[in-house]
Each structure stands twice: as structure tokens, then as C-alpha cells.
Scaffold this motif. Structure first.
Motif, mmCIF file in Angstrom:
data_model
loop_
_atom_site.group_PDB
_atom_site.id
_atom_site.type_symbol
_atom_site.label_atom_id
_atom_site.label_comp_id
_atom_site.label_asym_id
_atom_site.label_seq_id
_atom_site.Cartn_x
_atom_site.Cartn_y
_atom_site.Cartn_z
ATOM 1 N N TRP A 43 80.467 53.537 -40.685
ATOM 2 C CA TRP A 43 80.608 52.098 -40.372
ATOM 3 C C TRP A 43 82.006 51.587 -40.667
ATOM 4 N N CYS A 258 77.509 33.336 -50.699
ATOM 5 C CA CYS A 258 76.469 34.091 -50.023
ATOM 6 C C CYS A 258 75.457 33.180 -49.328
ATOM 7 N N ASP A 259 75.159 33.494 -48.069
ATOM 8 C CA ASP A 259 74.149 32.766 -47.290
ATOM 9 C C ASP A 259 74.462 31.275 -47.147
ATOM 10 N N GLY A 275 84.692 35.909 -41.687
ATOM 11 C CA GLY A 275 83.251 36.118 -41.581
ATOM 12 C C GLY A 275 82.475 35.222 -42.519
ATOM 13 N N LYS A 276 81.170 35.425 -42.516
ATOM 14 C CA LYS A 276 80.293 34.710 -43.445
ATOM 15 C C LYS A 276 79.662 35.721 -44.384
ATOM 16 N N ARG A 278 76.946 37.406 -46.468
ATOM 17 C CA ARG A 278 75.488 37.529 -46.420
ATOM 18 C C ARG A 278 75.037 38.560 -47.447
ATOM 19 N N LYS A 280 73.142 41.674 -48.959
ATOM 20 C CA LYS A 280 72.709 42.959 -48.425
ATOM 21 C C LYS A 280 72.235 43.796 -49.615
ATOM 22 N N GLU A 285 77.635 41.525 -47.624
ATOM 23 C CA GLU A 285 78.525 41.937 -46.539
ATOM 24 C C GLU A 285 79.177 40.686 -45.968
ATOM 25 N N CYS A 286 80.346 40.906 -45.392
ATOM 26 C CA CYS A 286 81.035 39.810 -44.729
ATOM 27 C C CYS A 286 80.825 40.024 -43.240
ATOM 28 N N VAL A 287 79.922 39.230 -42.670
ATOM 29 C CA VAL A 287 79.552 39.403 -41.262
ATOM 30 C C VAL A 287 80.603 38.725 -40.389
#
Length: 293
Positions: A43, A258-259, A275-276, A278, A280, A285-287
Motif C-alpha cells: 500500500w 480523528c473522525d 486528508g481527513k 480516520r 483504523k 489513517e489519513c484518508v
């Protein structure tokens, strides 16, 4: 590739100077094992965060943010004409990539009201100054340069013992030109810009939060360099002055955002870099987000 984001009443532009291989992952992150790297290789490569030789890929960039009141530049990258013999890609650079990127985003050097540095490392202060007739002058002549006092004091003390080139050529000339402000962690600019202390990477490292009444965006500086550190917040890099403090700061920062809807604008994650956060599992993770409104 997305270079522009909108959130709340902010418009955020990425100004990229370089996106390139940096340091082998196992060297950069001393706590990283070959096993953990192997588990995450696929990834990381897909995210363009790791090259085929397991060297971390990093983006070196500034953010220019338009609030309803000001135009603010966060971290000023690497710079030109600077002697950086330890880093061949940065040494005595003469390209127009950065200023061209600024222009493409619709800004001239005269448009910047404030330059804010998350910390005073070489790749975050470079364009604070440029060479003019043999001397270093502020690149952004109308801007006030905001330095965290704790960070400035730390590097002043280090520089008194042995010259720190980026401090000498990219920070002190701004002070000599009287364009700087040394500020505490409670400093605000208007009703949109606040400081969040995030020590560890350096003693006075700060993140910068922006938004009216809430953190629409946060600029995390060198709190983290690779997306691997969101998944393993305990992994600090070899350049962190206090790796244990950096790990603690990183986890509490990730927990804080987070979130939420806060846009996390990282200094060095691969494009799109924004990113946002989230949850995990027991980590984060930074989406990545692309163009946003």
C-alpha cells in the motif's frame, strides 16, 4: 493532481517545490522493522510513499491559505542559492519551480501577509529569504514572519555554539529586516488562525489551525513525515530531537482530529498530501481527499 482545496471560508493552495525520494525507510524510522515494512510495502508503494528501493518518497511544499482577511503562507520550503552540501537535491538550487508554482496559484510575493513557520528546519524556512545583490533579503517583502518564540530561542542558542546555516541565511536576515514576530503558543491572527503546540520533532514545533470558531484545517508540519506514522504513531524519525515526545504528540494530535471534518494538511505526505484522519483499529489513517468544497 489536486493543488487547491476549499473548506469553510478558507481556500488552500499547495505550492510544491520537490516531490522525491529522501531517506531509506529503515534508516529514517529507526523503530521500523523489516517485517513491519514488508507488511506495509504494497500500500505504501501504491500511495507513492515508498519507492522500489524502499526509500521514502516525500513532498516538500508550502501551503498558501486565503482567509476572509489575510493571505498566509505556511512553511517556506527549501529555497534557492542556499549551501546545503548534505542534501545534493537542495544544494545551491537555482530553479524557478517554487515561484512559478506560487504564480500558477495566482499569487505574487507581494500578496503574502504572513509567513508562518511550523519550525525552523532547513526545508521549512528556505524561501523566507532570497539572494539579491549578494545579500539575503525577505522573499515576501510585505509579510510579517511569525516564529514560535520557544523554537526561535532554541535555534538561537544552538547557533551561538556552532553556526546553523539555515538559521543564518533564512531566519536571521528576516530578523535584521525587522519583519518578524516572536509569539507564544496562545498567539492568534484575526479570528481564523491559531497555534497548536506539537513539540517533539523540535522543542518549539507548532501545528497551525485555521477556521472561524473551529479547526476547518490544520497544518501539521513535521509532526509526521510518512503515512506509515499514522498507522504506527510510535514510529519517530531519526531527525526528531525527542522521539518519545514526538510519538506522544503525534498520537494525541491524531486522536484530536480523528473522525472530524478537519482537513489535515501534511508537510511531506505524497500528493495529494491533504486528508481527513480516520480511526483504523488501534491506530489511524489519513484518508486522502482530492479537490474539496
Amino acid at each position: 493532481m489536486s493543488l487547491k482545496f476549499s473548506v469553510g471560508d478558507l481556500t488552500i493552495h499547495r505550492i510544491i517545490e520537490q516531490e522525491t525520494s529522501f531517506v531509506p525507510a529503515l534508516e529514517m524510522l529507526p523503530g521500523l522493522t523489516a517485517e513491519v515494512l514488508a507488511e506495509n510495502r504494497a500500500w505504501m508503494r501504491e500511495a507513492k510513499a515508498l519507492d522500489e528501493q524502499d526509500v521514502l518518497l516525500l513532498c516538500f511544499q508550502s501551503y498558501v491559505v486565503k482567509t476572509p482577511h489575510h493571505t498566509i503562507l505556511v512553511d517556506s520550503c527549501i529555497g534557492n542559492d542556499k549551501p546545503r552540501p548534505q542534501r545534493p537535491k537542495w544544494n545551491m538550487k537555482t530553479d524557478d519551480t517554487y515561484l512559478r508554482g506560487l504564480g500558477a496559484a495566482g499569487f505574487s510575493v507581494d500578496d503574502i501577509d504572513f509567513v508562518m513557520c511550523t519550525h525552523l528546519h532547513v526545508d521549512h524556512v528556505g524561501w523566507n529569504t532570497r539572494l539579491e545583490n549578494g545579500r539575503w533579503v525577505p522573499t515576501f517583502p510585505k509579510a510579517r514572519y511569525i516564529f514560535a518564540k520557544q523554537e526561535f530561542d532554541h535555534w538561537s542558542a544552538q547557533n551561538a555554539k556552532a553556526e546553523i546555516p539555515p538559521f543564518v541565511d533564512s531566519v536571521l536576515p528576516v530578523v535584521e529586516a525587522n519583519r518578524h514576530e516572536l509569539v507564544g503558543n496562545d498567539h492568534e491572527i484575526g479570528d481564523h488562525v491559531r497555534i497548536l503546540p506539537t513539540p517533539g520533532h523540535t522543542p518549539g514545533h507548532i501545528a497551525i489551525t485555521m477556521g472561524r470558531g473551529k479547526d476547518d484545517a490544520v497544518f501539521s508540519g513535521d509532526l509526521m513525515h510518512s503515512p506509515l506514522q499514522t498507522l504506527y504513531p510510535e514510529l519517530s524519525i531519526k531527525f526528531d530531537v525527542d522521539p518519545a515526545a514526538a510519538a506522544k504528540t503525534r498520537r494525541s494530535f491524531l486522536e484530536r482530529y480523528c473522525d472530524t471534518d478537519t482537513l489535515c494538511c501534511t508537510a511531506h505526505f505524497p500528493s495529494p498530501s491533504v486528508g481527513k484522519i480516520r480511526r483504523k483499529g488501534s491506530a489511524f489513517e489519513c484518508v486522502a481527499v482530492s479537490e474539496m468544497s
